[in-house]
Write a protein that holds these residues in place. Structure first.
Motif, PDB file in Angstrom:
ATOM      1  N   TYR A  58       0.556  -1.230   0.149  1.00  0.00           N
ATOM      2  CA  TYR A  58       0.079  -0.081  -0.040  1.00  0.00           C
ATOM      3  C   TYR A  58       0.729   1.202  -0.035  1.00  0.00           C
ATOM      4  N   CYS A  60       1.040   4.640   0.929  1.00  0.00           N
ATOM      5  CA  CYS A  60       0.255   5.019   2.091  1.00  0.00           C
ATOM      6  C   CYS A  60       1.010   5.740   3.035  1.00  0.00           C
ATOM      7  N   PRO A  66      -6.898   7.768   8.271  1.00  0.00           N
ATOM      8  CA  PRO A  66      -7.894   7.416   7.541  1.00  0.00           C
ATOM      9  C   PRO A  66      -7.599   6.273   6.359  1.00  0.00           C
ATOM     10  N   ALA A  67      -6.403   6.662   5.656  1.00  0.00           N
ATOM     11  CA  ALA A  67      -5.853   5.897   4.562  1.00  0.00           C
ATOM     12  C   ALA A  67      -5.264   4.776   5.139  1.00  0.00           C
ATOM     13  N   ALA A  70      -7.647   2.402   6.422  1.00  0.00           N
ATOM     14  CA  ALA A  70      -8.585   1.613   5.318  1.00  0.00           C
ATOM     15  C   ALA A  70      -7.711   0.695   4.855  1.00  0.00           C
ATOM     16  N   ALA A  71      -6.534   0.685   4.638  1.00  0.00           N
ATOM     17  CA  ALA A  71      -5.438  -0.230   4.188  1.00  0.00           C
ATOM     18  C   ALA A  71      -5.229  -1.482   5.053  1.00  0.00           C
ATOM     19  N   GLY A  73      -7.288  -2.251   7.282  1.00  0.00           N
ATOM     20  CA  GLY A  73      -8.709  -3.089   7.827  1.00  0.00           C
ATOM     21  C   GLY A  73      -8.824  -4.360   7.078  1.00  0.00           C
TER      22      GLY A  73
END
Length: 326
Positions: A58, A60, A66-67, A70-71, A73
């Motif tokens: 990712y 990121c 948040p990013a 999200a990755a 998760g």
């Protein structure tokens, strides 16, 4: 078993991730490929990892909560974390201080918050630095030595990481280990480090800028030894004892202080070129010597570095020559 490696496109991160992947582990890599140094080098490291089917990556920023969430998760099975993403460099921190609070403070907090939500997490290993010893002049540096006088913002953020990790370990019963790395070098290294810059300049027939008039010593630690140490630590999470958190800190170094001018001489010998030297005063935020006392990690983990500078440095130089030729 799935292992999260942050800073996966970084020097140590790539080597640690590749060792885990070669061992058949599933690795989730996170890196934002920031332009602190040549992004093409980071992309080349990443390309090596992407050859493995058990690797997920990712792009990121760890400080982008948040990013990041999200990755991660999509990977509830993560059971181990090797957190190596950070803004590195002592001198850079003099000019770009907010880069350090962003990556090393906010970013680390985001990792800690993500960690406490991982139901299967067994151990979080994170990068600290020999820089935390700062103005402490007692050598070799012991993990019990004073670390309350940082001489750069970079060092202060790494000391803050240790305190933050302890508090989260105490509050949420997460086993954590901080590793104070001592001048890691080797193939795929960092262009901002002296061994890279000296090799580059000697090949270009440019003068070397050597600070403190050459009176500098570093505990140079070869990357293969570092990887073995990281993996051994990762497999041995600390246990909670009484009211103390399941948190510990180790030095990870070569256990010998080498003269900077000896490093120059080894590079010259390997390249067959004598360098012009410009001896300059000490730079702000720098320290004269580092020297790791590794008694604790040797006792607890069995860590034993085996690569001397005279053997490891030519491996970097030869790698560098092949890398720049493309």
């Amino acid at each position: 078993m799935t292992i999260l490696v942050t800073g996966a496109a970084g020097f140590i991160g790539m080597h640690v991730a590749e060792a885990l992947l070669a061992d058949g582990r599933r690795v989730v890599g996170v890196d934002n490929l920031n332009p602190y140094y040549d992004v093409t080098l980071k992309e080349a490291r990443l390309a090596r990892l992407l050859l493995y089917k058990n690797f997920t990556f990712y792009n990121c920023d760890i400080a982008d909560r948040p990013a990041l969430f999200a990755a991660l998760g999509g990977h509830p099975q993560i059971s181990l974390i090797v957190h190596l993403a950070a803004q590195a460099g002592v001198r850079h921190s003099l000019n770009r201080p907010f880069d350090y609070t962003h990556a090393n403070i906010t970013g680390f907090l985001c990792i800690l918050e993500a960690a406490r939500q991982m139901a299967n997490l067994k151990h979080l290993v994170y990068a600290s630095s020999s820089s935390v010893y700062g103005a402490n002049s007692q050598l070799p540096y012991s993990v019990a030595s004073m670390t309350d006088s940082p001489v750069s913002l970079y060092a202060a953020t790494k000391k803050a990481n240790e305190l933050m990790a302890y508090s989260y370990s105490h509050l949420y019963d997460i086993p954590m280990t901080g590793l104070r790395f001592f001048t890691v070098y080797g193939p795929w290294g960092r262009p901002d480090m002296a061994y890279w810059r000296f090799t580059e300049k000697i090949l270009r027939r440019e003068a070397l800028e050597i600070y403190n008039h050459g009176d500098m010593q570093r505990d140079f630690t070869y990357i293969d030894d570092v990887v073995k140490g990281v993996l051994a630590v990762l497999a041995s999470p600390p246990e909670k004892k009484g009211e103390a958190a399941a948190h510990r800190v180790y030095n990870i170094g070569n256990n010998r202080a080498e003269k900077l001018l000896d490093l120059v001489a080894i590079i010259e010998k390997t390249l067959g070129v004598t360098a012009e030297r410009r001896l300059l005063p000490m730079q702000p935020g720098d320290i004269r010597a580092t020297f790791a006392d590794i008694k604790a990690i040797r006792r607890d983990i069995g860590f034993e570095p085996s690569t001397r500078l005279a053997d490891g440095l030519p491996k970097f130089v030869n790698w560098y020559r092949s890398y720049i030729k493309g």
